[in-house]
Write an enzyme that holds these catalytic residues in place. Structure first.
Site, PDB file in Angstrom:
ATOM      1  N   LYS A 112      87.200  68.152  46.972  1.00  0.00           N
ATOM      2  CA  LYS A 112      87.914  67.326  47.949  1.00  0.00           C
ATOM      3  C   LYS A 112      87.824  67.879  49.359  1.00  0.00           C
ATOM      4  O   LYS A 112      87.484  69.045  49.573  1.00  0.00           O
ATOM      5  CB  LYS A 112      89.369  67.152  47.508  1.00  0.00           C
ATOM      6  CG  LYS A 112      89.457  66.171  46.334  1.00  0.00           C
ATOM      7  CD  LYS A 112      90.843  65.702  46.040  1.00  0.00           C
ATOM      8  CE  LYS A 112      90.754  64.654  44.912  1.00  0.00           C
ATOM      9  NZ  LYS A 112      92.050  64.309  44.376  1.00  0.00           N
ATOM     10  N   ARG A 114      91.378  67.761  36.706  1.00  0.00           N
ATOM     11  CA  ARG A 114      90.386  66.686  36.809  1.00  0.00           C
ATOM     12  C   ARG A 114      89.243  67.199  37.685  1.00  0.00           C
ATOM     13  O   ARG A 114      89.443  67.468  38.863  1.00  0.00           O
ATOM     14  CB  ARG A 114      91.067  65.469  37.440  1.00  0.00           C
ATOM     15  CG  ARG A 114      90.194  64.234  37.539  1.00  0.00           C
ATOM     16  CD  ARG A 114      90.967  63.092  38.200  1.00  0.00           C
ATOM     17  NE  ARG A 114      90.139  61.910  38.287  1.00  0.00           N
ATOM     18  CZ  ARG A 114      89.235  61.706  39.243  1.00  0.00           C
ATOM     19  NH1 ARG A 114      89.053  62.594  40.197  1.00  0.00           N
ATOM     20  NH2 ARG A 114      88.511  60.606  39.249  1.00  0.00           N
TER      21      ARG A 114
HETATM   22  N1  HH2 Z   1      91.223  61.855  42.656  1.00  0.00           N
HETATM   23  C1  HH2 Z   1      90.283  60.909  42.784  1.00  0.00           C
HETATM   24  C2  HH2 Z   1      90.288  59.783  41.946  1.00  0.00           C
HETATM   25  N2  HH2 Z   1      91.216  59.635  40.984  1.00  0.00           N
HETATM   26  N3  HH2 Z   1      93.089  60.460  39.814  1.00  0.00           N
HETATM   27  C3  HH2 Z   1      94.027  61.396  39.646  1.00  0.00           C
HETATM   28  N4  HH2 Z   1      94.944  61.273  38.682  1.00  0.00           N
HETATM   29  N5  HH2 Z   1      94.084  62.515  40.453  1.00  0.00           N
HETATM   30  C4  HH2 Z   1      93.182  62.713  41.464  1.00  0.00           C
HETATM   31  O1  HH2 Z   1      93.300  63.731  42.187  1.00  0.00           O
HETATM   32  C5  HH2 Z   1      92.176  61.719  41.673  1.00  0.00           C
HETATM   33  C6  HH2 Z   1      92.161  60.588  40.814  1.00  0.00           C
HETATM   34  C7  HH2 Z   1      89.218  61.069  43.811  1.00  0.00           C
HETATM   35  O2  HH2 Z   1      88.076  61.719  43.278  1.00  0.00           O
HETATM   36  P1  HH2 Z   1      86.749  60.965  42.773  1.00  0.00           P
HETATM   37  O3  HH2 Z   1      87.076  60.080  41.618  1.00  0.00           O
HETATM   38  O4  HH2 Z   1      85.657  61.925  42.515  1.00  0.00           O
HETATM   39  O5  HH2 Z   1      86.305  60.124  44.022  1.00  0.00           O
HETATM   40  P2  HH2 Z   1      86.316  58.579  44.328  1.00  0.00           P
HETATM   41  O6  HH2 Z   1      87.751  58.131  44.352  1.00  0.00           O
HETATM   42  O7  HH2 Z   1      85.630  58.469  45.671  1.00  0.00           O
HETATM   43  O8  HH2 Z   1      85.572  57.861  43.235  1.00  0.00           O
END
Ligand code: HH2
Length: 287
Positions: A232, A266
């Site tokens: 992040k 995660r």
């Molecule tokens: N972070 C992201 C997405 N979903 N869900 C939970 N519970 N906690 C988190 O910290 C969280 C989440 C963001 O990361 P990522 O899925 O890699 O990115 P994107 O939202 O751009 O797909």
């Protein structure tokens, strides 16, 4: 040191759809983004066959759960229509039906929740909007799936404009407790609920650091905590690294969270995370 269940009173197992997960060691949730535009891996796993292969790779590396998302929630991300989200998710869920790991679906749309729950293959619904609408609560109340209640201030389009809190940890804790009790009030068993402070979701670097540093305060309500710090922007802000070079910083933040009591992490980099936790756990067990 990990606070024991006796210290914190949290539920030691999570009811998670077809699975019961023991939370006596930190569990690793592998991220699978079936999207065009996720912040670190957008477009890589949009093809269902590539997505399934990546999920199986993460399982081989030791993932305890797989979190499948079909809409990016990065700051400023445009919404994806529910039908498109469901069309991306369903083939991947079906192809992973027999993978032996709980499948979590990262969605904030009640219609998508209903569509994936109807397959019987979604073991967790991970809602970055924290089940904040009656419709979202209604979508999960009669299911067996676990519910990950994440905290977000605002929505992805605007959340990083000017996040503000008086006391971020106290406010996030209160909000998560209120959402968890609304779910329980609607009939969701407490043993199905995990909470997540939502690192980077309507938070400045200082807010994110306070939430990790003071994570034990979030355990006070007795619910297991899931946390996502992987790659992040807070890691980039501290290290000056771009998204491809944030693994060491991500591991440090992940371990800081685990040491303060996080029970599910995660992450995008499963093998490295497993190694880091194994070394931390060996040291922790030698006390
Ligand atoms: N972070 C992201 C997405 N979903 N869900 C939970 N519970 N906690 C988190 O910290 C969280 C989440 C963001 O990361 P990522 O899925 O890699 O990115 P994107 O939202 O751009 O797909």
């Amino acid at each position: 040191m990990t606070p024991s269940s006796a210290d914190t009173g949290f539920v030691p197992t999570l009811r998670c759809g077809r699975f019961e997960l023991a939370l006596d060691r930190p569990l690793v949730m592998g991220v699978l983004n079936v999207t065009e535009d996720s912040f670190s891996d957008g477009g890589r796993w949009l093809d269902p066959a590539a997505a399934v292969a990546q999920a199986r790779r993460m399982i081989d590396e030791g993932a305890d759960l797989i979190d499948i998302g079909a809409e990016s929630t990065r700051p400023g991300a445009p919404p994806v229509p529910a039908e498109v989200e469901a069309e991306r998710l369903l083939p991947v869920l079906r192809a992973l039906a027999d993978c032996g790991r709980p499948l979590s679906v990262d969605t904030r749309k009640p219609e998508v929740m209903r569509a994936v729950l109807a397959t019987g293959l979604a073991d967790m619904i991970n809602d970055v909007a924290g089940f904040g609408t009656a419709d979202a609560v209604d979508a999960v109340r009669d299911a067996r799936a676990a519910c990950c209640v994440m905290h977000m201030q605002g929505d992805p389009l605007t959340m990083q404009h000017a996040p503000a809190y008086r006391d971020v940890v106290a406010e996030v804790r209160r909000s998560l407790a209120a959402r968890a009790s609304a779910l329980q009030h609607a009939g969701v068993d407490r043993a199905r609920i995990v909470v997540d402070p939502g690192i980077g979701f309507g938070k400045t670097l200082e807010h994110n650091l306070a939430l990790i540093a003071r994570l034990p305060e979030l355990l006070g309500d007795g619910l297991p905590v899931l946390i996502g710090v992987s790659r992040k922007s807070m890691i980039g802000a501290i290290t000056g690294r771009d998204v491809e070079h944030r693994l060491p910083g991500s591991l440090a933040a992940m371990l800081a969270s685990v040491a303060r009591g996080a029970r599910i992490v995660r992450v995008h980099d499963v093998a490295a995370t497993r190694d880091a936790i194994a070394v931390w756990a060996a040291i922790d067990a030698a006390i």
